[in-house]
Enzyme design. Structure first.
Site, mmCIF file in Angstrom:
data_model
loop_
_atom_site.group_PDB
_atom_site.id
_atom_site.type_symbol
_atom_site.label_atom_id
_atom_site.label_comp_id
_atom_site.label_asym_id
_atom_site.label_seq_id
_atom_site.Cartn_x
_atom_site.Cartn_y
_atom_site.Cartn_z
ATOM 1 N N LYS A 192 0.842 -1.193 0.000
ATOM 2 C CA LYS A 192 0.000 0.000 0.000
ATOM 3 C C LYS A 192 0.876 1.240 0.000
ATOM 4 O O LYS A 192 1.441 1.633 1.015
ATOM 5 C CB LYS A 192 -0.951 0.048 1.195
ATOM 6 N N CYS A 302 13.476 10.790 6.727
ATOM 7 C CA CYS A 302 13.397 10.348 8.122
ATOM 8 C C CYS A 302 14.712 10.568 8.842
ATOM 9 O O CYS A 302 14.734 10.783 10.037
ATOM 10 C CB CYS A 302 12.964 8.897 8.200
#
Ligand code: TXE
Length: 500
Positions: A192, A302
Site C-alpha cells: 500500500k 526520516c
C-alpha cells in the site's frame, strides 16, 4: 534564495500520460470494489495529476486472497532461489529501461528534484533488485550437532504474505526497500503506497508482471491509511507487516498486530537526528554537509539532520557561512536543474511545517534564514534556520519533516553526547571531526541505528538501515532485511548408537 524560478532545461515538467491508475490485484489492473477514486496532486500547483482507484478493506481482502493463493499453491515460493533471482534481474533491467518515465512520474507526484531522482532514486531501485536477486539463492540454514542422541538443521522459509505500507518521501525507493527482500525470500505481498504518491507503485507493479513475476505475488492497493492500510495491518491472513511512516501510525500497526494474529512487524519511523560538528572540523566542509544533511529532499527524510550542534569556538564562523550559503539556495520547480529545493509533498505537510515554524518564532527562537512560505501557489517553503534554540522547544524535539533546522552551540564532548541522546528517537546521527578518538567515543555513545562520521546520508544496499527507541525496530537494506521475510524452522532427528 526563496524565489520560485521558471522552468528551464531538462524535462519541461509537463504532465506525462498516466497509464496506471487502478488497483493491481492478481496480475490485473482493476477498479475498487466500491468504485471510489481519489485525486493525486502536483505539489507545484495543487492541480490534479490523476484520479486513482481508492481501495479499502474489500479490495485488501481480494489482494490478500490472491497473495495467499500465490503463496500456498503458486510457483514463486517453490521455485529455486536462482530462478527467482533471474526474474528479479529481468525486473531490474526493465526498471532501468523505463528509468526516465519512472523518474518523471516520481518527481511529479512527490515534488522531488528530477535531476536527483534520475541519479539517486531510480538507480537505487535497480540496485536494490540486483542486490537481493543475488541473495535469493544464498538463503542457507545451519547444521546443529546437538547431543549424542540428536542432530538437527535449520530451514529458512519464506514467511508467507507480507503487508508492505510505504510513505511518500521516497516512494519508489521505499517500494523496493520492502519488495526486493520479500521477493528474494519467496514471499508474496500486498503493497500500500502512500495516498500522496500512488503513481510509481502502480507503474512498478506493471513492470513486475512484464518481468515474469507470477500473478498474485505483488499486489498494489492504492488508498488511504485508516481504511486500506489498517485493513492490511489487522488482516488475519497477512503474515508480517513492513511499515515506514510516522511513529503515531507505527503504534497503530503494532496494536493491530496485537489485536489480530500477532504478525511480526517492522517499523521504520520518524527521527530527530543530530549532526555534531567539533571545533577541529573544516568549517566549509561541515557547512556543506549540514546543508545537505538537513535540506536534502526538502527536509522530507526520516534521517534528516534537524538538530545541528556546533562546538562553541567555531560556532560564529559556522553560523555566518551557513547563512551565506542559504542566500544562493534556490527553491522552485523540481524539473528545473538549477533548483535546490522543490515543494513539500502536499497541502497538509506544507501547513504542518509552517505551523512548526510559527511555533519556533512564538517560543522565542531567532529566524536566521527563511521562516515563511514562498512562490505563487504550490507548497514551497523557504529553507529555515533557527538559532537561539533551547533543547525543550517544540522545534528542537518534534520531527518537522520539512526544510527547518535548529542550530545550537555546545561546549564539551560529554554535553554533545547527552544532548544528542536526549530524544525519544534514535534513527541516525552525524559527527564531524578529524580526531579518531573523538569519533570513536561518539559512535559508541550515540544511541541510533546509524552514525555517519564525516559524511551523511551514506547508504547502500549492504548497509543495514533502521532505528531504535521510538524510531522503530527492524532493518531495511542488507541481509538483515531479508531475515524479516524468513522464518527459521528447526528440524531434528535422532541418531542411534552414536559413539560421539
Ligand atoms: O504519515 P503516515 P503522514 C512522519 C513525518 C510526517 C508525519 C506525518 O514526521 O510529517 O509522519 O506524515 C499509511 N494503518 N513521516 O501522515 O500517516 C499511510 O497511508 C495503516 C516519517 O503522511 O504514517 C501511508 O501509506 N497504515 C516517515 C503510510 O502509512 C496507515 C515517512 C505513512 O503515512 C494508517 C512519512 C493506519 N491507521 C511520514 N494511517 C519516515 N519514517 O520516513 C496511515 N497509514
Amino acid at each position: 534564495g526563496g524565489e520560485v524560478q521558471p522552468v528551464n532545461g531538462g524535462h519541461g515538467g509537463e504532465v506525462p500520460e498516466i497509464r496506471y491508475t487502478k488497483l493491481f490485484i492478481n496480475g490485473r489492473f482493476v477498479d475498487a470494489v466500491s468504485g471510489k477514486t481519489f485525486e493525486t496532486r502536483d505539489p507545484r500547483t495543487g492541480d490534479v495529476i490523476a484520479t486513482v482507484a481508492e481501495g479499502d478493506k474489500a479490495d485488501v481482502d481480494l489482494a490478500v486472497a490472491a497473495a495467499r493463493e500465490a503463496f500456498d499453491h503458486g510457483k514463486w515460493p517453490r521455485m529455486a532461489g536462482s530462478e527467482r533471482g533471474r526474474i528479479m534481474l529481468k525486473y531490474a533491467d526493465l526498471v532501468e529501461q523505463h528509468a526516465e518515465e519512472l523518474a518523471v512520474l516520481e518527481s511529479l507526484d512527490a515534488g522531488k528534484l528530477l535531476a536527483v531522482v534520475r541519479v539517486l532514486d531510480v538507480v537505487s531501485c535497480v540496485s536494490s533488485l540486483r542486490y537481493f536477486a543475488g541473495a535469493a539463492d544464498k538463503i542457507h540454514g545451519e547444521t546443529l550437532k546437538m547431543s549424542r542422541q540428536l542432530q538437527g538443521y535449520t530451514l529458512r522459509e519464506p514467511l508467507g504474505v507480507a503487508g508492505l505500507i510505504t510513505p511518500w518521501n521516497f516512494p519508489s525507493i521505499m517500494f523496493f526497500s520492502k519488495v526486493s527482500p520479500a521477493l528474494a525470500a519467496g514471499c508474496t505481498m500486498v503493497v500500500k503506497p502512500a495516498e500522496q504518491t500512488p503513481l510509481t507503485a502502480l507503474f512498478l507493479a506493471h513492470l513486475a508482471k512484464q518481468a515474469g513475476v507470477p500473478d498474485g505475488v505483488i499486489n498494489v492497493i492504492t488508498g488511504f491509511g485508516p481504511t486500506a492500510g489498517a485493513a492490511i495491518a489487522s488482516h488475519m491472513d497477512v503474515n508480517m507487516v513492513g511499515f515506514t511512516g510516522s511513529t503515531e501510525v507505527g503504534r497503530l500497526i503494532l496494536e493491530a498486530s496485537a489485536k489480530s494474529n500477532l504478525k511480526p512487524v517492522s517499523l521504520e519511523l520518524g527521527g530527530k537526528s543530530p549532526l555534531i560538528v567539533f571545533d577541529d572540523a573544516d568549517v566549509d566542509m561541515a557547512v556543506d554537509l549540514a546543508v545537505s544533511a538537513s535540506l536534502f529532499n526538502k527536509g522530507e527524510a526520516c534521517v534528516a539532520a534537524s538538530r545541528i550542534y556546533v562546538q562553541e569556538s567555531i560556532y560564529d564562523r559556522f553560523e555566518k557561512k551557513l547563512g551565506d550559503t542559504m542566500k544562493s539556495w534556490i527553491v522552485g520547480d523540481p524539473f528545473d536543474p538549477r533548483v535546490n529545493q522543490g515543494p513539500q509533498v502536499d497541502k497538509a505537510q506544507y501547513e504542518r511545517v509552517l505551523s512548526f515554524i510559527e511555533h519556533g518564532k512564538a517560543e522565542g527562537a531567532t529566524v536566521l534564514t527563511g521562516g515563511k512560505a514562498c512562490g505563487k501557489g504550490g507548497y514551497y517553503i523557504e529553507p529555515t534556520i533557527f538559532t537561539d534554540v533551547k533543547d525543550d522547544m517544540i522545534i528542537a524535539k518534534e520531527e518537522i519533516f520539512g526544510p527547518v533546522v535548529c542550530l545550537m552551540k555546545f561546549k564539551t564532548e560529554e554535553e554533545a553526547i547527552a544532548r544528542a541522546n536526549d530524544t525519544r528517537y534514535g534513527l541516525a546521527a552525524g559527527v564531524v571531526t578529524k580526531n579518531i578518538n573523538v569519533a570513536n567515543r561518539m559512535t559508541r555513545s550515540i544511541r541510533a541505528g546509524v552514525v555517519w562520521v564525516n559524511c551523511y546520508f551514506a547508504m547502500d544496499n549492504d548497509c543495514p538501515f533502521g532505528g531504535r527507541k521510538m524510531s522503530g525496530f527492524g532493518k531495511d537494506l542488507s541481509m538483515h532485511a531479508l531475515d524479516k521475510f524468513l522464518a527459521v524452522k528447526a528440524v531434528v532427528t535422532p541418531v542411534h548408537d552414536s559413539p560421539w
